[in-house]
Write a protein that holds these residues in place. Sequence first.
Motif, PDB file in Angstrom:
ATOM      1  N   THR A  72      12.562  14.832  13.715  1.00 18.80           N
ATOM      2  CA  THR A  72      11.592  14.299  12.755  1.00 18.80           C
ATOM      3  C   THR A  72      11.636  12.765  12.776  1.00 18.80           C
ATOM      4  O   THR A  72      10.681  12.103  13.154  1.00 18.80           O
ATOM      5  N   GLU A  73      12.751  12.213  12.330  1.00 22.87           N
ATOM      6  CA  GLU A  73      12.946  10.758  12.314  1.00 22.87           C
ATOM      7  C   GLU A  73      14.437  10.499  12.218  1.00 22.87           C
ATOM      8  O   GLU A  73      15.229  11.374  12.559  1.00 22.87           O
ATOM      9  N   CYS A  74      14.827   9.317  11.741  1.00 24.27           N
ATOM     10  CA  CYS A  74      16.257   9.009  11.604  1.00 24.27           C
ATOM     11  C   CYS A  74      16.586   8.830  10.131  1.00 24.27           C
ATOM     12  O   CYS A  74      15.709   8.919   9.272  1.00 24.27           O
ATOM     13  N   GLY A 122       6.699   4.904   8.563  1.00 26.20           N
ATOM     14  CA  GLY A 122       7.248   3.548   8.590  1.00 26.20           C
ATOM     15  C   GLY A 122       6.146   2.516   8.783  1.00 26.20           C
ATOM     16  O   GLY A 122       5.200   2.750   9.538  1.00 26.20           O
ATOM     17  N   VAL A 123       6.303   1.385   8.138  1.00 28.51           N
ATOM     18  CA  VAL A 123       5.380   0.272   8.381  1.00 28.51           C
ATOM     19  C   VAL A 123       5.557  -0.203   9.821  1.00 28.51           C
ATOM     20  O   VAL A 123       4.582  -0.467  10.528  1.00 28.51           O
ATOM     21  N   THR A 124       6.806  -0.270  10.272  1.00 26.59           N
ATOM     22  CA  THR A 124       7.047  -0.687  11.654  1.00 26.59           C
ATOM     23  C   THR A 124       6.426   0.321  12.616  1.00 26.59           C
ATOM     24  O   THR A 124       5.854  -0.058  13.645  1.00 26.59           O
ATOM     25  N   ARG A 125       6.521   1.603  12.268  1.00 22.90           N
ATOM     26  CA  ARG A 125       5.909   2.648  13.100  1.00 22.90           C
ATOM     27  C   ARG A 125       4.407   2.393  13.236  1.00 22.90           C
ATOM     28  O   ARG A 125       3.864   2.429  14.350  1.00 22.90           O
ATOM     29  N   VAL A 185       7.237  10.090   0.760  1.00 21.91           N
ATOM     30  CA  VAL A 185       7.461   9.227  -0.411  1.00 21.91           C
ATOM     31  C   VAL A 185       8.725   8.417  -0.171  1.00 21.91           C
ATOM     32  O   VAL A 185       9.765   8.980   0.187  1.00 21.91           O
ATOM     33  N   LYS A 186       8.644   7.121  -0.375  1.00 21.21           N
ATOM     34  CA  LYS A 186       9.841   6.288  -0.172  1.00 21.21           C
ATOM     35  C   LYS A 186      10.653   6.320  -1.458  1.00 21.21           C
ATOM     36  O   LYS A 186      10.680   5.372  -2.244  1.00 21.21           O
ATOM     37  N   SER A 187      11.292   7.463  -1.667  1.00 24.70           N
ATOM     38  CA  SER A 187      12.020   7.724  -2.906  1.00 24.70           C
ATOM     39  C   SER A 187      13.417   7.120  -2.839  1.00 24.70           C
ATOM     40  O   SER A 187      14.013   7.046  -1.757  1.00 24.70           O
ATOM     41  N   ALA A 222       0.845  -1.201   0.000  1.00 23.15           N
ATOM     42  CA  ALA A 222       0.000   0.000   0.000  1.00 23.15           C
ATOM     43  C   ALA A 222       0.884   1.257   0.000  1.00 23.15           C
ATOM     44  O   ALA A 222       0.596   2.228  -0.704  1.00 23.15           O
ATOM     45  N   ARG A 223       1.969   1.218   0.791  1.00 23.18           N
ATOM     46  CA  ARG A 223       2.862   2.398   0.802  1.00 23.18           C
ATOM     47  C   ARG A 223       3.540   2.568  -0.553  1.00 23.18           C
ATOM     48  O   ARG A 223       3.701   3.689  -1.045  1.00 23.18           O
ATOM     49  N   LEU A 224       3.909   1.431  -1.173  1.00 20.08           N
ATOM     50  CA  LEU A 224       4.521   1.508  -2.505  1.00 20.08           C
ATOM     51  C   LEU A 224       3.553   2.166  -3.487  1.00 20.08           C
ATOM     52  O   LEU A 224       3.945   3.032  -4.283  1.00 20.08           O
ATOM     53  N   SER A 267      12.400   0.172  12.500  1.00 18.00           N
ATOM     54  CA  SER A 267      12.344   0.003  11.042  1.00 18.00           C
ATOM     55  C   SER A 267      12.189  -1.480  10.747  1.00 18.00           C
ATOM     56  O   SER A 267      12.325  -2.327  11.644  1.00 18.00           O
ATOM     57  N   THR A 268      11.950  -1.764   9.485  1.00 16.99           N
ATOM     58  CA  THR A 268      11.778  -3.145   9.046  1.00 16.99           C
ATOM     59  C   THR A 268      12.990  -3.997   9.414  1.00 16.99           C
ATOM     60  O   THR A 268      12.847  -5.165   9.764  1.00 16.99           O
ATOM     61  N   SER A 269      14.195  -3.408   9.346  1.00 16.55           N
ATOM     62  CA  SER A 269      15.383  -4.213   9.639  1.00 16.55           C
ATOM     63  C   SER A 269      15.945  -3.998  11.043  1.00 16.55           C
ATOM     64  O   SER A 269      16.647  -4.876  11.557  1.00 16.55           O
TER      65      SER A 269
HETATM   66  N1  PMP Z   1      12.239   6.517   7.833  1.00 23.79           N
HETATM   67  C1  PMP Z   1      13.101   6.388   6.821  1.00 23.79           C
HETATM   68  C2  PMP Z   1      13.720   7.620   6.265  1.00 23.79           C
HETATM   69  C3  PMP Z   1      13.409   5.117   6.302  1.00 23.79           C
HETATM   70  O1  PMP Z   1      14.266   4.985   5.280  1.00 23.79           O
HETATM   71  C4  PMP Z   1      12.838   3.979   6.897  1.00 23.79           C
HETATM   72  C5  PMP Z   1      13.198   2.611   6.419  1.00 23.79           C
HETATM   73  N2  PMP Z   1      12.612   2.297   5.210  1.00 23.79           N
HETATM   74  C6  PMP Z   1      11.932   4.150   7.947  1.00 23.79           C
HETATM   75  C7  PMP Z   1      11.653   5.442   8.399  1.00 23.79           C
HETATM   76  C8  PMP Z   1      11.257   2.978   8.597  1.00 23.79           C
HETATM   77  O2  PMP Z   1      10.293   2.443   7.738  1.00 23.79           O
HETATM   78  P1  PMP Z   1       9.843   0.912   7.855  1.00 23.79           P
HETATM   79  O3  PMP Z   1       9.409   0.718   9.250  1.00 23.79           O
HETATM   80  O4  PMP Z   1       8.739   0.811   6.886  1.00 23.79           O
HETATM   81  O5  PMP Z   1      11.039   0.090   7.503  1.00 23.79           O
END
Ligand code: PMP
Length: 298
Positions: free
Chosen positions: A179-181, A207-210, A146-148, A51-53, A244-246
């Motif tokens: 903001t985030e990392c 983030g999906v994990t968020r 946007v996950k650019s 969905a995010r994609l 995050s996912t990883s």
């Molecule tokens: N913020 C940024 C800038 C990221 O690159 C990521 C990792 N994709 C996340 C947050 C965490 O997102 P997710 O939980 O979907 O991996």
Amino acid sequence: MARIAYVNGRYVPQSQAAVHIEDRGNQFADGVYEVMKVVDGRPSDGDRHLARLARSLASLRIEAPMSEAALQQIVMETVRRNRLRDATVYIQISRGSAPRDHAFPKASVPTVIVTAKRMKRPDPKAYAEGVGVVVQPDIRWLKCEVKSVSLLPNVLARQAAREAGAYEAFLTRDGDVVTECSASNCYIVDAEGVLRTHPLSPLILGGVTRSVVLELAAAEGIPVDERPFTLAELEDAREAILTSTSSWVMPVVRVGDQVIGDGTPGPVTRRLQAAYHRHVFGNRGPAVATVADAMPVV
Ligand code: PMP
């Protein structure tokens, strides 16, 4: 065994995988990506990632190259061909290749790349004891939702962290708002015991994990407030976390030279680690993050 990649309709050994030199992903970073886990042969939160994609593609007006079902099938086939059960999968879609011109080409076919590698669990010592982070200015654009694939500011921030011997970089805008990392979302547990994180906005990647962790927190009865926190609040926080996912639910115990809380992962962090572990792995292995290392690597 050679790793197999999916590129534009074909499964090829990665050493032979190629895209056109005029691919707009290469020329202009005109593309988006996703990273998802496949656990026990099943996508973990796959629907949320796809969905995010779709949202990322729509935001850049790149036409979805195929249905979500077809893409999911390619993801699983890529995992299968790499003989993995637990995998980290990367999907990258650019606007396609065309003679160089900043404006969109009249007709271009999106380039689709899918790769899979063995899922690496977060470092068990870091996961159990927490990590240190640095602070960097957030110099990104105003479409961070946007996950650019345009990741240069993130690359520079992560490199600064690496050079300081830190795990991640917390990013700040307007001087002191976190903001985030560079590649994860971040949170504090504030003086009132509230889990705080920046709200969804063009200033962060959702983030999906968020999204999962906020739902798990609510289910655990942990008070949540999607409200930005400042550097001063971070330094005064009881606990700090990044997700995050990883990295999963990674405790943050130092910001620069400043120790957070008592310098060890706090109770909210522990509960969220355990809840996330159950969410991802179900009954596979004990639901305590500190023993994640004992899980079999497939
Ligand atoms: N913020 C940024 C800038 C990221 O690159 C990521 C990792 N994709 C996340 C947050 C965490 O997102 P997710 O939980 O979907 O991996």
